[in-house]
Structures are given as structure tokens and as C-alpha cells.
Design a protein around this motif. Structure first.
Motif, PDB file in Angstrom:
ATOM      1  N   HIS A 100       0.903  -1.260  -0.051  1.00 16.88           N
ATOM      2  CA  HIS A 100      -0.050   0.003  -0.086  1.00 16.88           C
ATOM      3  C   HIS A 100       0.862   1.123  -0.120  1.00 16.88           C
ATOM      4  O   HIS A 100       0.272   2.326  -0.434  1.00 16.88           O
ATOM      5  N   ALA A 101       2.067   0.990   0.345  1.00 13.23           N
ATOM      6  CA  ALA A 101       2.932   2.131   0.203  1.00 13.23           C
ATOM      7  C   ALA A 101       3.072   2.790  -1.311  1.00 13.23           C
ATOM      8  O   ALA A 101       3.377   4.020  -1.268  1.00 13.23           O
ATOM      9  N   LEU A 102       2.622   2.267  -2.141  1.00 10.75           N
ATOM     10  CA  LEU A 102       2.739   2.668  -3.397  1.00 10.75           C
ATOM     11  C   LEU A 102       1.486   3.111  -3.946  1.00 10.75           C
ATOM     12  O   LEU A 102       1.321   3.494  -5.306  1.00 10.75           O
ATOM     13  N   GLN A 150     -12.879  -5.991  -1.224  1.00 11.21           N
ATOM     14  CA  GLN A 150     -14.164  -6.005  -1.172  1.00 11.21           C
ATOM     15  C   GLN A 150     -14.827  -4.672  -0.612  1.00 11.21           C
ATOM     16  O   GLN A 150     -15.926  -4.378  -0.654  1.00 11.21           O
ATOM     17  N   ASP A 151     -13.974  -4.215   0.399  1.00  8.67           N
ATOM     18  CA  ASP A 151     -14.432  -2.777   1.298  1.00  8.67           C
ATOM     19  C   ASP A 151     -14.249  -1.749   0.392  1.00  8.67           C
ATOM     20  O   ASP A 151     -14.358  -0.479   0.926  1.00  8.67           O
ATOM     21  N   LEU A 152     -13.913  -1.762  -0.824  1.00  7.81           N
ATOM     22  CA  LEU A 152     -13.491  -0.525  -1.569  1.00  7.81           C
ATOM     23  C   LEU A 152     -12.369   0.000  -1.296  1.00  7.81           C
ATOM     24  O   LEU A 152     -12.436   1.386  -1.656  1.00  7.81           O
ATOM     25  N   ARG A 153     -11.583  -0.331  -0.495  1.00  7.37           N
ATOM     26  CA  ARG A 153     -10.235   0.227  -0.259  1.00  7.37           C
ATOM     27  C   ARG A 153      -9.313   0.021  -1.487  1.00  7.37           C
ATOM     28  O   ARG A 153      -9.553  -1.081  -2.104  1.00  7.37           O
ATOM     29  N   MET A 154      -8.149   1.030  -1.923  1.00  2.22           N
ATOM     30  CA  MET A 154      -7.396   0.743  -2.728  1.00  2.22           C
ATOM     31  C   MET A 154      -6.315  -0.238  -2.538  1.00  2.22           C
ATOM     32  O   MET A 154      -5.604  -0.693  -1.386  1.00  2.22           O
ATOM     33  N   HIS A 155      -6.541  -1.447  -3.409  1.00  3.47           N
ATOM     34  CA  HIS A 155      -5.808  -2.591  -3.010  1.00  3.47           C
ATOM     35  C   HIS A 155      -5.290  -3.305  -4.520  1.00  3.47           C
ATOM     36  O   HIS A 155      -6.124  -3.962  -4.995  1.00  3.47           O
ATOM     37  N   TRP A 221      12.008   9.512  -0.949  1.00  2.00           N
ATOM     38  CA  TRP A 221      12.134   8.452  -1.794  1.00  2.00           C
ATOM     39  C   TRP A 221      12.792   7.414  -1.078  1.00  2.00           C
ATOM     40  O   TRP A 221      12.581   6.131  -1.069  1.00  2.00           O
ATOM     41  N   GLN A 222      13.861   7.432  -0.410  1.00  4.33           N
ATOM     42  CA  GLN A 222      14.627   6.700   0.314  1.00  4.33           C
ATOM     43  C   GLN A 222      13.801   5.875   1.364  1.00  4.33           C
ATOM     44  O   GLN A 222      13.965   4.788   1.501  1.00  4.33           O
ATOM     45  N   ALA A 223      12.936   6.743   2.046  1.00  5.22           N
ATOM     46  CA  ALA A 223      12.081   6.172   3.144  1.00  5.22           C
ATOM     47  C   ALA A 223      11.002   5.236   2.673  1.00  5.22           C
ATOM     48  O   ALA A 223      10.922   4.311   3.100  1.00  5.22           O
ATOM     49  N   ARG A 224      10.418   5.595   1.387  1.00  2.00           N
ATOM     50  CA  ARG A 224       9.485   4.742   0.908  1.00  2.00           C
ATOM     51  C   ARG A 224      10.570   3.348   0.490  1.00  2.00           C
ATOM     52  O   ARG A 224       9.818   2.152   0.497  1.00  2.00           O
ATOM     53  N   ARG A 225      11.703   3.397  -0.290  1.00  2.00           N
ATOM     54  CA  ARG A 225      12.183   2.375  -0.627  1.00  2.00           C
ATOM     55  C   ARG A 225      12.504   1.510   0.650  1.00  2.00           C
ATOM     56  O   ARG A 225      12.457   0.161   0.257  1.00  2.00           O
ATOM     57  N   HIS A 231       8.644  -4.503   3.494  1.00  2.00           N
ATOM     58  CA  HIS A 231       7.329  -5.130   3.331  1.00  2.00           C
ATOM     59  C   HIS A 231       7.623  -6.509   2.800  1.00  2.00           C
ATOM     60  O   HIS A 231       8.223  -6.760   1.908  1.00  2.00           O
ATOM     61  N   ASP A 232       6.431  -7.275   3.134  1.00  2.00           N
ATOM     62  CA  ASP A 232       6.274  -8.724   2.780  1.00  2.00           C
ATOM     63  C   ASP A 232       5.341  -8.479   1.467  1.00  2.00           C
ATOM     64  O   ASP A 232       4.256  -8.120   1.559  1.00  2.00           O
ATOM     65  N   TRP A 233       6.016  -8.693   0.502  1.00  2.00           N
ATOM     66  CA  TRP A 233       5.353  -8.546  -0.970  1.00  2.00           C
ATOM     67  C   TRP A 233       4.573  -9.836  -0.889  1.00  2.00           C
ATOM     68  O   TRP A 233       5.073 -10.848  -1.205  1.00  2.00           O
ATOM     69  N   VAL A 234       3.250  -9.919  -1.146  1.00  2.00           N
ATOM     70  CA  VAL A 234       2.348 -11.016  -0.936  1.00  2.00           C
ATOM     71  C   VAL A 234       2.106 -11.590  -2.344  1.00  2.00           C
ATOM     72  O   VAL A 234       1.721 -10.979  -3.316  1.00  2.00           O
TER      73      VAL A 234
END
Length: 266
Positions: A100-102, A150-155, A221-225, A231-234
Motif C-alpha cells: 500500500h506504500a505505492l 471487497q470493502d472498496l479500499r485501494m488494493h 524516496w529513500q524512506a519509501r524504498r 515489506h512482505d510482498w504478498v
């Protein structure tokens, strides 16, 4: 009491809403289409029964992709076309999900990020399938984008319907090395998927392609990277219990469905 519809709500409350809210040209076009759909505004046809002579008037549909009344025919056509492509082999259902950080980047650069998601998921499947340890062949697969939960959140995630097998360099059909229904481990796919998308993201950042990225500043940028690396990429995978047709039924419900569908209204 009649169930509420999106068109009915727009007709009843639209005038007061639009006095205080500006719509973009695309929004205004969709609004007009939804309100006019299956009404005299779009005209219609008169149908007559060849046996009894009974007649009825049928109003035309707007066919706008945002209209909740107009997607059934397109959905069935898409499903039928995909079923014609299905091979008589086992299939697996895979899902690649973005952190979701993206999400802020997707809002600013949707075309770029969705393209990177598709390319990275496809490249991950092809790279792992090419490895003789798992398959050593080129599989067939279809990818479908979903952008909300399903709850209309950005996913943001992409579904893959992939053959459990593929063609090798000599054009022969090969089955997976570890069984007819096991392609490769999701942990390996998660790491490869993350690496490929981050490589695309870094290259776009260096070239200035994402200059108005919300995290374009060096510190952000560095913080997001760092967050994306931690993050565990599912990545999810399982054999479809009902075969590929069941997965296509599920995907078809979303390929031609809008978030504000009539069945969601109370």
C-alpha cells in the motif's frame, strides 16, 4: 420499497450536488450516460412477437463502462473468449499484490504503475518457469488487474491464471518437476517480483519519468524504498478447485464491474 439504483440517486440528488461540485469532462460524460441509460433519452426499439403480435418498447443502453446496468454482455463475451483459450491441462491461480506504500504513486501515475505491475508479474512467472529446477519451459497465462478490495479500499493486485506446464525449446510439453500442480514456491516468486518492480521504479526515478511522484524528494524516496524492502510482498498461489473455468467466472465478475454497483447500495 424499490431497491435504490445509482441512476435513481443521480436523478434525485444530482442537481443539488452539481451546484456545489465541478465534474471533469470524463465524469460528466459518465454521469449523463448513467442517468440516460435505458430511458427515452437514448431512444429505443419496438419489438413484436412473430406468433401473437404482442409488442413492447425497449430503451437502448448507454454502454458506458461505469454504468452498473451495462456490463453483463461484455462480461460474458470476455469470459467466453478466455474459455476458448484454455488448454486441456491443469491450471494454477496466482495473485501478485503491491504494498500500500505505492498507492499514492498509483494515484499520480496509474498507467505507469499498472504497466510495471503487469510487466513484473509476467516476468516473474516466465523467469521462474524457465528454470529447469521448476519447469524449464514457457507456460501460458492470463493476467487481470484488480484495484480495490471487497470493502472498496485501494488494493492493487493482479490475478494470473497459469498453466501447470509449458513448451520447452523443442516445442514439447513439459510438466512441473515437483508434480503436476506445483509450479514454484511463492517465497521465491515474492522476492523476484519485488526485485523486478523495484528495478523498474529505480530506473524511472533516475530518468525523471516520475518527477511529480509524491515521494520524489530524496528523503521521501529513500524512506519509501526502505519500507518497500522491509515489506512482505504478498504472492498467493493455489490450484483452482473447480478448474480454470471457476477462476474465469470469478475474474469475469470484476473485469466488467464498477465499484458503485447497484447491489452495493443501501
Amino acid at each position: 420499497m424499490d431497491r435504490p439504483t445509482l441512476a435513481g440517486i443521480l436523478r434525485t440528488h444530482g442537481s443539488s450536488y452539481r451546484r456545489s461540485h465541478a465534474l471533469s469532462p470524463t465524469q460528466a460524460r459518465a454521469w449523463r450516460a448513467i442517468v440516460d441509460c435505458r430511458t427515452a433519452a437514448l431512444g429505443g426499439v419496438r419489438e413484436r412477437c412473430a406468433n401473437c403480435g404482442a409488442e413492447r418498447h425497449v430503451w437502448r443502453s448507454c454502454r458506458n463502462r461505469h454504468c452498473p446496468q451495462c456490463q453483463t454482455r461484455a462480461k460474458e463475451a470476455w469470459r467466453a473468449a478466455r474459455l476458448r483459450e484454455v488448454l486441456p491441462v491443469p491450471y494454477a491461480h496466482w495473485v501478485f499484490t503491491l504494498p500500500h506504500a505505492l498507492n499514492p504513486l498509483a494515484i499520480r501515475h496509474p498507467r505507469w504503475l499498472y504497466g510495471a505491475l503487469f510487466d513484473s508479474a509476467a516476468a516473474t512467472l516466465l523467469e521462474l518457469a524457465a528454470n529447469p529446477r521448476w519447469l524449464g519451459a514457457v507456460p501460458g497465462f492470463s493476467l487481470v488487474l484488480h484495484t480495490w478490495s471487497q470493502d472498496l479500499r485501494m488494493h492493487l493486485h493482479v490475478h494470473a491464471l497459469i498453466t501447470c506446464g509449458g513448451l520447452d525449446a523443442e516445442g514439447r510439453w513439459r510438466t512441473p518437476a515437483r508434480g503436476t500442480r506445483f509450479l514454484f514456491p511463492v517465497q521465491a516468486a515474492s522476492k523476484v517480483f519485488r526485485g523486478k518492480l523495484l528495478t523498474r521504479l529505480d530506473a524511472a526515478h533516475r530518468s525523471g519519468e516520475l518527477a511529480d511522484d509524491p515521494s520524489a524528494a530524496p528523503g521521501a524516496w529513500q524512506a519509501r524504498r526502505r519500507a518497500l524492502l522491509a515489506h512482505d510482498w504478498v504472492v498467493y498461489a493455489k490450484p483452482p478447485p473447480g478448474g480454470p473455468a471457476q477462476v474465469l467466472d470469478y475474474l469475469a465478475r470484476y473485469t466488467h464491474r464498477v465499484a458503485l454497483s447497484n447491489d452495493r447500495l443501501l
